[in-house]
Scaffold this motif. Structure first.
Motif, PDB file in Angstrom:
ATOM      1  N   GLY A  47      -0.254 -46.765   5.363  1.00 23.97           N
ATOM      2  CA  GLY A  47       1.254 -46.374   4.213  1.00 23.97           C
ATOM      3  C   GLY A  47       2.768 -47.238   4.396  1.00 23.97           C
ATOM      4  O   GLY A  47       2.840 -47.163   3.227  1.00 23.97           O
ATOM      5  N   GLY A  48       2.631 -47.378   5.109  1.00 21.20           N
ATOM      6  CA  GLY A  48       3.844 -47.776   6.220  1.00 21.20           C
ATOM      7  C   GLY A  48       3.793 -49.271   7.136  1.00 21.20           C
ATOM      8  O   GLY A  48       2.391 -49.545   6.700  1.00 21.20           O
ATOM      9  N   PRO A  49       4.811 -50.008   7.895  1.00 17.55           N
ATOM     10  CA  PRO A  49       4.878 -51.318   7.948  1.00 17.55           C
ATOM     11  C   PRO A  49       4.158 -50.593   9.030  1.00 17.55           C
ATOM     12  O   PRO A  49       4.766 -49.864  10.120  1.00 17.55           O
ATOM     13  N   LEU A  50       3.123 -50.696  10.116  1.00 19.16           N
ATOM     14  CA  LEU A  50       1.988 -51.115  10.950  1.00 19.16           C
ATOM     15  C   LEU A  50       3.113 -52.051  11.707  1.00 19.16           C
ATOM     16  O   LEU A  50       2.516 -51.622  13.065  1.00 19.16           O
ATOM     17  N   ALA A  51       3.250 -53.188  12.137  1.00 23.74           N
ATOM     18  CA  ALA A  51       3.940 -53.982  12.762  1.00 23.74           C
ATOM     19  C   ALA A  51       5.047 -53.327  13.864  1.00 23.74           C
ATOM     20  O   ALA A  51       4.760 -53.238  15.016  1.00 23.74           O
ATOM     21  N   PRO A  52       5.835 -52.515  13.532  1.00 27.11           N
ATOM     22  CA  PRO A  52       7.069 -51.440  14.274  1.00 27.11           C
ATOM     23  C   PRO A  52       6.161 -50.791  14.918  1.00 27.11           C
ATOM     24  O   PRO A  52       6.650 -50.457  16.374  1.00 27.11           O
ATOM     25  N   VAL A  53       4.835 -49.933  14.808  1.00 31.01           N
ATOM     26  CA  VAL A  53       4.074 -49.108  15.627  1.00 31.01           C
ATOM     27  C   VAL A  53       3.698 -49.280  16.239  1.00 31.01           C
ATOM     28  O   VAL A  53       2.623 -48.730  17.224  1.00 31.01           O
ATOM     29  N   VAL A  77     -13.112 -42.835  21.614  1.00 31.79           N
ATOM     30  CA  VAL A  77     -12.851 -43.596  20.599  1.00 31.79           C
ATOM     31  C   VAL A  77     -12.063 -43.198  19.230  1.00 31.79           C
ATOM     32  O   VAL A  77     -12.073 -42.102  18.623  1.00 31.79           O
ATOM     33  N   ALA A  78     -11.120 -44.032  19.732  1.00 29.80           N
ATOM     34  CA  ALA A  78      -9.859 -43.536  18.390  1.00 29.80           C
ATOM     35  C   ALA A  78      -8.938 -44.986  17.637  1.00 29.80           C
ATOM     36  O   ALA A  78      -8.719 -45.987  18.725  1.00 29.80           O
ATOM     37  N   GLY A  79      -8.554 -45.097  16.330  1.00 28.35           N
ATOM     38  CA  GLY A  79      -8.599 -46.161  16.161  1.00 28.35           C
ATOM     39  C   GLY A  79      -6.680 -45.934  16.341  1.00 28.35           C
ATOM     40  O   GLY A  79      -6.319 -45.299  16.398  1.00 28.35           O
ATOM     41  N   MET A  80      -6.613 -47.724  16.615  1.00 28.30           N
ATOM     42  CA  MET A  80      -4.926 -48.054  16.800  1.00 28.30           C
ATOM     43  C   MET A  80      -4.794 -49.181  16.657  1.00 28.30           C
ATOM     44  O   MET A  80      -6.004 -49.826  15.726  1.00 28.30           O
ATOM     45  N   PHE A  81      -3.110 -49.866  16.488  1.00 32.19           N
ATOM     46  CA  PHE A  81      -2.313 -51.118  15.904  1.00 32.19           C
ATOM     47  C   PHE A  81      -2.331 -51.313  16.818  1.00 32.19           C
ATOM     48  O   PHE A  81      -1.262 -51.238  17.792  1.00 32.19           O
ATOM     49  N   THR A  82      -1.928 -52.975  17.481  1.00 34.65           N
ATOM     50  CA  THR A  82      -2.369 -53.263  18.498  1.00 34.65           C
ATOM     51  C   THR A  82      -1.614 -54.666  18.132  1.00 34.65           C
ATOM     52  O   THR A  82      -2.064 -55.709  16.320  1.00 34.65           O
ATOM     53  N   PRO A  83      -0.448 -55.112  18.589  1.00 36.33           N
ATOM     54  CA  PRO A  83       0.465 -56.662  18.154  1.00 36.33           C
ATOM     55  C   PRO A  83      -0.439 -57.554  17.911  1.00 36.33           C
ATOM     56  O   PRO A  83      -1.802 -57.886  18.606  1.00 36.33           O
ATOM     57  N   ALA A  84      -0.272 -58.273  16.949  1.00 32.58           N
ATOM     58  CA  ALA A  84      -1.268 -59.370  16.938  1.00 32.58           C
ATOM     59  C   ALA A  84      -0.378 -60.606  16.643  1.00 32.58           C
ATOM     60  O   ALA A  84       0.719 -60.382  15.972  1.00 32.58           O
ATOM     61  N   SER A  85      -0.974 -62.237  16.500  1.00 33.46           N
ATOM     62  CA  SER A  85       0.130 -63.179  16.415  1.00 33.46           C
ATOM     63  C   SER A  85       0.710 -63.322  14.594  1.00 33.46           C
ATOM     64  O   SER A  85       0.371 -62.941  14.055  1.00 33.46           O
ATOM     65  N   GLY A  86       1.684 -64.340  14.668  1.00 32.69           N
ATOM     66  CA  GLY A  86       2.136 -64.203  13.486  1.00 32.69           C
ATOM     67  C   GLY A  86       3.258 -62.755  12.303  1.00 32.69           C
ATOM     68  O   GLY A  86       3.165 -62.606  11.522  1.00 32.69           O
ATOM     69  N   GLY A  87       2.946 -61.799  13.521  1.00 31.12           N
ATOM     70  CA  GLY A  87       3.894 -60.467  13.668  1.00 31.12           C
ATOM     71  C   GLY A  87       2.470 -59.457  12.458  1.00 31.12           C
ATOM     72  O   GLY A  87       2.982 -58.642  11.849  1.00 31.12           O
ATOM     73  N   ARG A  88       1.943 -60.241  12.428  1.00 30.13           N
ATOM     74  CA  ARG A  88       0.855 -58.947  11.577  1.00 30.13           C
ATOM     75  C   ARG A  88      -0.028 -58.525  12.847  1.00 30.13           C
ATOM     76  O   ARG A  88       0.640 -58.337  14.429  1.00 30.13           O
ATOM     77  N   VAL A  89      -0.757 -57.479  12.613  1.00 29.85           N
ATOM     78  CA  VAL A  89      -1.213 -56.647  13.761  1.00 29.85           C
ATOM     79  C   VAL A  89      -2.226 -56.459  13.756  1.00 29.85           C
ATOM     80  O   VAL A  89      -3.623 -57.005  12.869  1.00 29.85           O
ATOM     81  N   ALA A  90      -3.293 -56.226  14.812  1.00 27.12           N
ATOM     82  CA  ALA A  90      -4.800 -55.814  14.989  1.00 27.12           C
ATOM     83  C   ALA A  90      -5.098 -54.370  14.653  1.00 27.12           C
ATOM     84  O   ALA A  90      -4.666 -53.579  15.048  1.00 27.12           O
ATOM     85  N   ASN A  91      -6.614 -54.062  13.579  1.00 25.39           N
ATOM     86  CA  ASN A  91      -6.840 -52.850  13.458  1.00 25.39           C
ATOM     87  C   ASN A  91      -7.643 -52.608  14.727  1.00 25.39           C
ATOM     88  O   ASN A  91      -8.559 -52.685  14.022  1.00 25.39           O
ATOM     89  N   THR A  92      -7.647 -52.336  15.369  1.00 23.31           N
ATOM     90  CA  THR A  92      -7.921 -51.939  16.703  1.00 23.31           C
ATOM     91  C   THR A  92      -8.680 -50.557  17.356  1.00 23.31           C
ATOM     92  O   THR A  92      -8.123 -49.282  16.967  1.00 23.31           O
ATOM     93  N   LEU A  93     -10.041 -50.007  17.860  1.00 21.87           N
ATOM     94  CA  LEU A  93     -10.394 -49.641  18.166  1.00 21.87           C
ATOM     95  C   LEU A  93     -10.162 -49.032  19.846  1.00 21.87           C
ATOM     96  O   LEU A  93     -11.055 -50.544  19.836  1.00 21.87           O
ATOM     97  N   LEU A  94      -9.866 -47.959  20.175  1.00 16.39           N
ATOM     98  CA  LEU A  94      -9.721 -48.197  21.452  1.00 16.39           C
ATOM     99  C   LEU A  94     -10.739 -47.114  21.891  1.00 16.39           C
ATOM    100  O   LEU A  94     -11.379 -46.469  21.696  1.00 16.39           O
TER     101      LEU A  94
END
Length: 264
Positions: A47-53, A77-94
């Motif tokens: 719901g908000g910008p993901l790249a800054p967090v 196992v928990a969902g987080m967001f990690t940096p990806a190329s082009g200013g996007r993020v990856a929707n990541t499970l740790l």
């Protein structure tokens, strides 16, 4: 194996969400859980910008999850967001815990029902399974639920259980689709499915009404390899700890050899 389904409502404050994760893992450990599964976007809700967090896998949020996993001896196992190329993020499970350290980037992005996850999220490419106390566990995320091939790939890699963190979108028929698809994926691959959803911000909300972002419908569910629902939650945040008999996967695969009988 004793599995904890950790249904929560994430906020837009990662540190507050990390505090929720810590407290819930400790509760799950107190109930004997060996695996604790949190929703997609447990780090910060949609719901908000993901790249800054977004943070790397060696950043403070992931390290906080690792610390409570080490403290309790529970694999998390928990969902987080990690940096990806082009200013996007990856929707990541740790996935982290005793002898476990891996991550999964969501392969199938939610470009559906008017939402375009791919505008801000880069797709993953790697099928991931981990070993928790000798049990093969596949990792999948939310919209992956609509793609049976991934669950069969988990089974082919030796998984008896797939965990599916999600932040399912509300809307007409969406809860029914969730219930159907979670059961179908268990039957497709003859494995357990532990699907753990974000609880909606308003537990009294009408889940038939779509929201601007997919902030969850709850309905975390544990399904056996024969498709029977063994446990299901409602729409409020809740911890559910259940035993999983992983030998059921082998029994179902012997009785209905859908994996061996594939022709395509």
């Amino acid at each position: 194996m004793r599995v904890a389904l950790c249904q929560m409502t994430a906020s837009d404050e990662p540190q507050d969400n990390l505090a929720q994760v810590r407290e819930t893992v400790r509760r799950a450990a107190g109930e004997g859980a060996r695996l604790a599964v949190f929703p997609e976007a447990a780090m910060v809700r949609f719901g908000g910008p993901l790249a800054p967090v977004a943070e790397p896998l060696d950043g403070p949020w992931a390290d906080g999850v690792r610390a409570v996993a080490e403290e309790t001896g529970v694999t998390v196992v928990a969902g987080m967001f990690t940096p990806a190329s082009g200013g996007r993020v990856a929707n990541t499970l740790l996935a982290t815990g005793p002898g476990v350290e891996d991550s999964y980037d969501k392969i199938h992005l939610y470009d559906a029902f008017g939402f375009r996850e791919s505008d801000t999220v880069a797709a993953g490419e790697r099928v991931v399974t981990v070993q928790v106390d000798g049990v093969g566990v596949g990792l999948a995320t939310c919209y992956d639920l609509r793609f049976p091939e991934l669950f069969r790939a988990h089974a082919d890699a030796g998984a008896e259980l797939t965990v599916l963190p999600a932040s399912w979108g509300a809307g007409p028929g969406k809860v029914d689709q969730w219930d159907l698809l979670v059961r179908a994926r268990a039957v497709d691959a003859a494995l357990w499915v532990a699907a753990v959803g974000q609880a909606p911000p308003d537990p009294e909300a009408d889940l038939r009404q779509p929201t601007k972002a997919p902030t969850g419908v709850g309905r975390s569910t544990l399904v056996a390899p024969d498709g029977t629902v063994r446990a299901r939650l409602g729409s409020a945040p809740q911890l559910l700890v259940q035993d999983v008999d992983v030998s059921e996967a082998a029994r179902v695969r012997r009785a209905v050899a859908v994996l061996d009988n594939r022709r395509l």
